[in-house]
Structures are given as structure tokens and as C-alpha cells.
Write a protein that holds these residues in place. Structure first.
Motif, PDB file in Angstrom:
ATOM      1  N   GLU A 153       0.819  -1.210   0.000  1.00 33.23           N
ATOM      2  CA  GLU A 153       0.000   0.000   0.000  1.00 33.23           C
ATOM      3  C   GLU A 153       0.858   1.267   0.000  1.00 33.23           C
ATOM      4  N   LEU A 154       1.993   1.224   0.670  1.00 33.38           N
ATOM      5  CA  LEU A 154       2.887   2.389   0.637  1.00 33.38           C
ATOM      6  C   LEU A 154       3.412   2.633  -0.765  1.00 33.38           C
ATOM      7  N   ILE A 155       3.706   1.544  -1.465  1.00 31.78           N
ATOM      8  CA  ILE A 155       4.195   1.669  -2.839  1.00 31.78           C
ATOM      9  C   ILE A 155       3.109   2.228  -3.754  1.00 31.78           C
ATOM     10  N   THR A 156       1.893   1.682  -3.643  1.00 33.22           N
ATOM     11  CA  THR A 156       0.800   2.155  -4.498  1.00 33.22           C
ATOM     12  C   THR A 156       0.418   3.594  -4.171  1.00 33.22           C
ATOM     13  N   LEU A 345      10.026   0.885   3.651  1.00 31.53           N
ATOM     14  CA  LEU A 345       9.067  -0.198   3.512  1.00 31.53           C
ATOM     15  C   LEU A 345       9.376  -1.112   2.335  1.00 31.53           C
ATOM     16  N   THR A 346      10.219  -0.659   1.410  1.00 33.77           N
ATOM     17  CA  THR A 346      10.669  -1.564   0.364  1.00 33.77           C
ATOM     18  C   THR A 346      12.083  -2.029   0.637  1.00 33.77           C
ATOM     19  N   SER A 347      12.682  -1.482   1.671  1.00 31.87           N
ATOM     20  CA  SER A 347      13.972  -1.998   2.151  1.00 31.87           C
ATOM     21  C   SER A 347      13.830  -2.257   3.644  1.00 31.87           C
ATOM     22  N   GLY A 348      13.524  -1.172   4.413  1.00 32.22           N
ATOM     23  CA  GLY A 348      13.331  -1.358   5.839  1.00 32.22           C
ATOM     24  C   GLY A 348      12.078  -2.136   6.166  1.00 32.22           C
TER      25      GLY A 348
END
Length: 534
Positions: A153-156, A345-348
């Protein structure tokens, strides 16, 4: 000075492995593990700092608030943002302290279900262990999925913010991203312990920097859009659809309850930790306390930065807090900060999911070591190259990916969050209940113990969790439909029916609880080493 005494009559023929080339602290850990009934199969490469980092990586304050902001936003607005978090934190700390005491006494990857077996009465030991193990696995697996879904969801949301809402990904694309995250995590988590241990320190650094960065940015850059102190701390707005304001406010506890899960992870990597009897309880308590403080500061900052609750609720973004960042920082500033959180959020946060996958795999490994899962002979295998349970890692990921089908429901995150909290907290309070009832005189204290306070603190935690489990089964709005229904009841009941049916028709005839895999002869009171401090 700390003395180590063996309780009861112990006649041992413990042969963990040759101890000649093992550091003294690891040797002591392995001897204690042998007394608990297990041989050492992992490399002890988690230091105290890395164990604390592992706990904080799963708790992840910046992730919990960023993705859980919608709960208090709906359930009371400013008032719920500021006050729901600290109220829940008081009771969560009671549960955490009780678990820390048990983990200090019995540092084994079997963790919670081992604690239940040893604290329960002889007649109820196997059943208590069975309930705890299955509840914990349910929570562990759904927590992987909810963490990864929040990452998705953070990515979108970042994509929608960067395109001014022109690109809003649907359920199919979201499921595709979620599946990719699962797949790559399975590969990463199949690595050796040393890499995983180092990874957790990086994750902790990212958590601290993104949390502090978000707090400072929201407070410093809000300017004229900042809410007044009176509104930020006291203004109540019920947008849940439930007519009772008290009940609406109670629903806001979902955010801290979901964020503050997974701290039992320190117990589950105890067999990979140096000085586990001390490191595990410290990691549990420090991880929970740090997350509670950071989370509350983040919510206070978010409340000040939320100028209009009704306007934020109209946002088209998947995560409403993204709209707050846009309003406060503008598109460029918001994207910079949001992407730094998204990088987390895509690494951490991705690493947070990895940490949770590691945790879940250790639970599956330990439960399978006692032959309690279908296919146990596969899940309890240790890869000779990495000395990690690779099969258990993939099993956990596959189960989590299946839960990911819920992304096609608009209440997906609510369902996954509720299911993970219900499963985990039932597994948390079962051994605590056994401790304060049947196990009053059974616990042989480790380096950390609560003394007389163990009983009132334990009962407070139990009562709180019973209340929360009931609350989390309700839908978040009073007028629920197929799309907005809270499907946590479906997940929880499916596991309950399977595990309950297995117990009634089969397991009660052969499952006896934790099975020693090392030749230790002792009485029932000698499973944990007694520590007395002078």
C-alpha cells in the motif's frame, strides 16, 4: 553476582556437540538448552544489539503508525490519535513483561507453546501447548501478510502521489506486487543466520531515522495548517458509522494492538542468540518500550498536522496519512519523505517482513520438531549449508501468500491485522494464564523476573487481551457488506476448526507437548535453570 543452580535431581547424559571450540557464553547457552530438552542446531550469531534490533524490526513504529493511521482517524479523529495509543500501550506492556519473564526462564525457539506446556497442569499440558502453538502460527503467518500488504500500500500510495492520482493501481496489480514481495523474501530469508542478524541492525536504523524524520517534518512544516492544541488533543469525531462514541473510540485500539505484535520474536530466536536468558527479555522490553514511545510521538505529530479529518477521509490515496504529508509538505516534499518511508518499507519495511518471516519459520520449525504440524518431517529439516530451516521459511511464505487473496476485499488490511492480533495475543496470554493459575510454584526464575508482581501484571494482561479479541472480531463500520466485512473471523475459525478437529479426533491420542531431542534424564522441575542473584 549471579549464581546458577540446578533445581531438583538431575542425572544428565547431555551430548549437544563438542564444546571445545564454542565460546563460553555459547557453551552456557547450549547447556541450558540441553536442560530444556533440546540440542543446539543453530549458530548463535545474534548479539544483544541484534536481538533488540530484530524485535524492533518487527514492531516497526514508523510502519505501524503510517499504515494504521486510518483507524483513529475514523474512530475519534484527533482525540483517538493522541489517546488510543498510550492507553493500549499500558496493557500491552503488562503482556510483554509477563512474556519476558517466561523467555528469561526458558530460552528456546519453541517459545510460547513450550512455556504453556511447562506452566500448565499435567492433565492440561498437551492441550495448552497445542492451543498456543496453533494460535501463534496463525498470528505469525497473517502478520507476515499484513506487513507485506502495508508495504504494498505504501508503494501504491507513492505511485498515486507522484502521478497526481492519475495512476491508481487496482486489486490485481496490488496482488501482483504483494506476491513479488513474498517471493523475494522467501529467497532472502533462506540465507544464513549471520546475514539475517546484520540485516536487523540496518532495519532498526531505518526505523529510527524514518520515525524521527516524519515526526519532525509534520510538526515543523505544518505552518498555518497545523491544528490548534485544543483540537489536536481533545477534538472527537466519530466517522465509523457506529452510533456509540465509546465503542467507536475502542475500535481505535486496533492500531496499537497491530503495531505492538511480534515482540515474542526475541524468544523464537533464542537458540540463535548469545546469552539468550538475558538478551531475550531485554529485547522484548526495550523493543516494546521504544516502539510505544516513538509511536505516540508520531501520532501526536500526525494529529497536529491533520487540519481537517473530514478532508483527509475524502482522499483517494490508499493510505490517508499520505494526504497529510501532501497537505503539509507539498508534492515534492511529501514525495521525498514518503519515498524515504517507502524505501524503508521496500527496504526497511521489506526487511521488517523478512524479520517476521524468520520469526514465523522458527515457530514452524520448533512446532514441527515436536511433530505437531502436518508434514512436520519436512518443516523441521535444517539446511546443512545455511544451518537454517529453509523448508519452514518457504512454508510460512506460501501460507502468507494464500492469505494475500484477501487484497481483493476493501477490508483486506483490517481483516489481516485483526487475525494476526487475535492469533498472536491468544498465544501470548495462554502461557501467562497457565503461569498465574497452575504454574504459581513451577516457574524457576531466570535473570529477569517480576517476583510477586508477576500475578497482578499477568491478570491485567489476560483481561485486556480477552476484551481486545472480542473487539477485533467486529467489522469497523456498523453497516458491513461483502466488501467491508471483517474476515478475520473466517481465518481464525478455519484454523480453530482444523486444529480443534485434529485434537479431538487424533492429536489428543499422541501429542504430549514438547518432545526432548536430547538425552536428558531429570525430574519435571529441572527443565529450566534456576538463577538467584545475590
Amino acid at each position: 553476582m549471579v549464581k546458577h543452580k540446578e533445581a531438583g535431581i538431575v542425572t544428565e547424559s547431555v551430548s549437544v556437540s563438542s564444546q571445545d571450540d564454542v565460546p563460553p557464553v555459547h557453551r552456557e547457552d547450549n547447556i541450558l538448552l540441553g536442560k530444556l530438552g533440546y540440542k543446539s542446531e543453530f549458530k548463535r550469531e545474534f548479539s544483544l544489539l541484534e536481538t533488540i534490533s530484530f524485535s524492533m524490526a518487527i514492531l516497526a513504529a514508523s510502519c505501524g503508525v503510517t499504515t494504521g493511521y486510518s483507524y483513529p482517524l475514523l474512530s475519534g479523529g484527533h482525540f483517538a490519535m493522541v489517546w488510543a495509543w498510550p492507553i493500549a500501550c499500558i496493557f500491552v506492556m503488562c503482556v510483554a513483561a509477563s512474556l519476558a519473564e517466561l523467555a528469561s526462564s526458558m530460552p528456546t525457539s519453541a517459545g510460547l507453546y513450550y512455556f504453556s506446556a511447562k506452566m500448565a497442569s499435567k492433565e492440561q499440558s498437551a492441550l495448552a501447548s497445542w492451543i498456543t502453538g496453533w494460535s501463534n502460527i496463525t498470528g505469525q503467518v497473517t502478520l507476515i501478510c499484513s506487513i507485506n500488504f502495508s508495504c504494498t500500500e505504501l508503494i501504491t500510495t507513492a505511485i498515486a502521489m507522484g502521478t497526481d492520482g492519475a495512476v491508481v493501481l487496482g486489486s490485481g496489480a496490488t496482488f501482483g506486487i504483494l506476491t513479488a514481495i513474498h517471493l523475494t523474501q522467501a529467497i532472502f530469508c533462506s540465507a544464513g543466520t549471520r546475514l539475517l542478524a546484520r540485516m536487523t541492525v540496518l532495519t532498526m536504523v531505518l526505523i529510527l531515522t524514518t520515525s524521527i524524520g516524519a515526526i519532525v517534518s509534520l510538526l515543523a512544516c505544518a505552518g498555518d495548517q497545523r491544528a490548534s492544541s485544543a483540537d489536536a488533543w481533545t477534538k472527537f469525531e466519530n466517522n465509523t458509522g457506529w452510533s456509540n462514541n465509546v465503542w467507536a473510540f475502542i475500535l481505535a485500539f486496533t492500531s496499537p494492538m497491530w503495531s505492538l505484535t511480534g515482540y515474542d520474536s526475541a524468544a523464537h530466536i533464542a537458540e540463535e542468540t548469545a546469552g539468550a536468558a538475558r538478551a531475550a527479555p531485554i529485547a522484548i522490553l526495550v523493543g516494546v518500550a521504544a516502539t510505544e514511545i516513538l509511536g505516540w510521538l508520531y501520532y501526536i505529530a500526525a494529529s497536529y498536522a491533520t487540519n481537517s479529518v473530514s478532508d483527509i477521509l475524502q482522499s483517494k490515496l490508499a493510505l490517508p496519512l499520505g494526504q497529510v504529508f501532501l497537505n503539509v509538505l507539498g508534492k515534492k516534499g511529501a514525495l521525498t519523505l514518503w519515498c524515504s518511508i517507502a524505501v524503508y518499507l521496500t527496504s526497511g519495511q521489506y526487511l521488517c517482513g523478512c524479520s517476521q518471516t524468520v520469526d514465523a519459520s522458527r515457530v514452524i520449525f520448533a512446532f514441527s520438531r515436536d511433530n505437531a504440524l502436518p508434514g512436520s518431517r519436512w518443516w523441521k529439516r535444517i539446511n546443512h549449508t545455511t544451518q537454517t530451516p529453509v523448508n519452514a521459511v518457504w512454508f510460512a511464505i506460501v501460507l502468507s501468500a494464500i492469505c494475500g487473496i484477501l487484497v481483493f476485499s476493501t477490508a483486506a488490511f483490517n481483516s489481516l491485522a485483526s487475525a494476526s492480533v487475535i492469533g498472536l495475543y491468544i498465544s501470548y496470554v495462554t502461557p501467562i494464564y497457565c503461569r498465574v493459575t497452575w504454574g504459581k510454584d513451577k516457574l524457576q526464575p531466570g535473570p529477569f523476573n517480576l517476583g510477586w508482581w508477576s500475578f497482578p501484571i499477568g491478570w491485567i494482561g489476560i483481561i485486556w487481551v480477552v476484551f481486545m479479541v472480542v473487539m477485533l472480531l467486529f467489522p469497523y463500520t456498523q453497516t458491513a457488506n461483502v466488501q467491508t466485512m471483517n474476515y478475520s473471523i473466517v481465518i481464525v475459525m478455519a484454523v480453530f476448526i482444523f486444529a480443534g478437529g485434529s485434537w479431538i479426533f487424533s492429536a489428543r491420542n499422541w501429542f504430549t507437548g514438547p518432545i526432548p531431542n536430547i538425552d536428558v534424564q531429570s525430574d519435571s522441575s529441572s527443565y529450566s535453570e534456576k538463577h538467584t542473584t545475590e
